[in-house]
Design an enzyme around this catalytic site. Sequence first.
Site, PDB file in Angstrom:
ATOM      1  N   THR A  83       0.823  -1.211   0.000  1.00  0.00           N
ATOM      2  CA  THR A  83       0.000   0.000   0.000  1.00  0.00           C
ATOM      3  C   THR A  83       0.857   1.260   0.000  1.00  0.00           C
ATOM      4  OG1 THR A  83      -1.501   1.295   1.388  1.00  0.00           O
ATOM      5  CG2 THR A  83      -0.115  -0.261   2.528  1.00  0.00           C
ATOM      6  N   ASP A  84       0.280   2.362  -0.487  1.00  0.00           N
ATOM      7  CA  ASP A  84       1.011   3.644  -0.438  1.00  0.00           C
ATOM      8  C   ASP A  84       1.155   4.154   0.993  1.00  0.00           C
ATOM      9  OD1 ASP A  84      -1.619   4.437   0.076  1.00  0.00           O
ATOM     10  OD2 ASP A  84      -1.679   5.988  -1.487  1.00  0.00           O
TER      11      ASP A  84
ATOM     12  N   VAL B  99     -17.738  12.358   8.999  1.00  0.00           N
ATOM     13  CA  VAL B  99     -16.529  12.867   8.331  1.00  0.00           C
ATOM     14  C   VAL B  99     -15.526  13.231   9.414  1.00  0.00           C
ATOM     15  CG1 VAL B  99     -15.603  14.762   6.932  1.00  0.00           C
ATOM     16  CG2 VAL B  99     -17.773  13.662   6.303  1.00  0.00           C
TER      17      VAL B  99
ATOM     18  N   TYR C 255      -1.530  -0.211  11.154  1.00  0.00           N
ATOM     19  CA  TYR C 255      -1.751  -0.916   9.873  1.00  0.00           C
ATOM     20  C   TYR C 255      -0.576  -0.655   8.925  1.00  0.00           C
ATOM     21  CZ  TYR C 255      -3.273  -1.337   5.006  1.00  0.00           C
ATOM     22  OH  TYR C 255      -3.321  -1.618   3.657  1.00  0.00           O
TER      23      TYR C 255
END
Length: 344
Positions: A125-126, A207, A151
């Site tokens: 992953t980035d 959000v 993670y």
Amino acid sequence: MKTVLVTGGAGFIGSNLVRWILHHRDWRVVNLDALTYAGNLENLRDVEQDPRYVFVHGRIEDAQLVTRLLEEYAVEGIIHCAAESHVDRSILSAAPFYETNVRGTLVLLEAARAYGIKRFLHVSTDEVYGSLGPDDPPFTEESPLKPNSPYAASKAAADCMVRAFVHTYNMPAIIARCSNNYGPYQFPEKLIPLMITNALADEPLPVYGDGHQVRDWIYVEDHCRGLVAAYEQGVVGEVYNFGGRSERRNIDVVRAILQLLGKPESLIRHVPDRPGHDRRYAIDCTKAERELGWTPTVTFEEGLAWTVEWYLHNRAWIESVRSGEYRRYYEQQYSWRLQEGAQV
Ligand code: NAD
Ligand code: DAU
């Protein structure tokens, strides 16, 4: 016919990848998946009768099982997607991330090495590169590893182990690092499917913070095509970045979803920020374009519209995931072989 072992093939990217391979290549696919909360066999219902497809229930940390599968199916290579993948869960509890993403990857590497695997594509992953400032250039394959969440740290640790196996044991491995994926069959804990499913239920859309964090969105099929290109053409020991060249602020993504669904912006709720929240990700994918002949083909507006459409037409899938019914699908289908490691 060649056989590839896909780990985590019942998850979001894994199931899209298994389907892509069965549609575009004449390969047999063995899908090894632990069926954690994120694994859902309903994601593969349309291909499960394909004679080239085999599902095996089990964990990548099970060295005996992995070795048996490699030998029994004369596996050419592994595309390793299995992982604990959700940042928020890693903040609540890092240990499962260590277990699957670090230890699991090591077990897989050891089994693959002992067997003499021809190809090992590690799906990373980035997030291993950390966070960018607003004016920083996008991450390249040369960007330093600066993971910020448990993670991301577990993925970076796995990347380092893959690199060490290449360097020390000549393991024929390649690493792919992709930005944020979206599309069909994504578990509604991630931003886009969570917002779509909540909006459909007229529930609030949470959000984090100001919502000005930026992600570089890629349609999942573009990523899957890139993974197969890296598997087929990638140079051993190399890293390939994949991204959609579609940087968007979270708040703008959420507003676009509401607009597509015809739902009001009053559903938006600003909630406390994620601890250690990375501000911006962006990927420079010119190396994959140059060396693999790959390029992202789906614009964000197009892909988001398709994705919203998919969720609108797959209410039963949403219901089954939201209610937990999908957990019972496996038991119903395969109740007669419920042992771990059983081939179905
Ligand atoms: P996901 O959470 O949807 O699926 C993960 C799958 O792995 C599930 O089917 C789960 O059952 C399985 N699994 C988990 N632990 C396992 C274990 N110990 N043994 C066997 N199977 C196990 O994840 P995803 O979003 O599809 O991501 C797939 C891979 O792509 C991951 O390695 C992730 O780090 C990487 N990635 C994801 C994104 C993204 O935006 N989703 C972007 C870049 C890279
Ligand atoms: O960049 C690739 C990574 O993208 C993958 O490696 C991970 O597996 C994948 O989960 C994803 O990580 P993110 O943390 O970027 O994705 P997520 O969908 O969780 O969140 C995207 C952005 O939206 C992030 O800035 C946090 C924000 N967010 C997320 C959720 C779930 C919210 O504002 N509200 C939410 O409820």
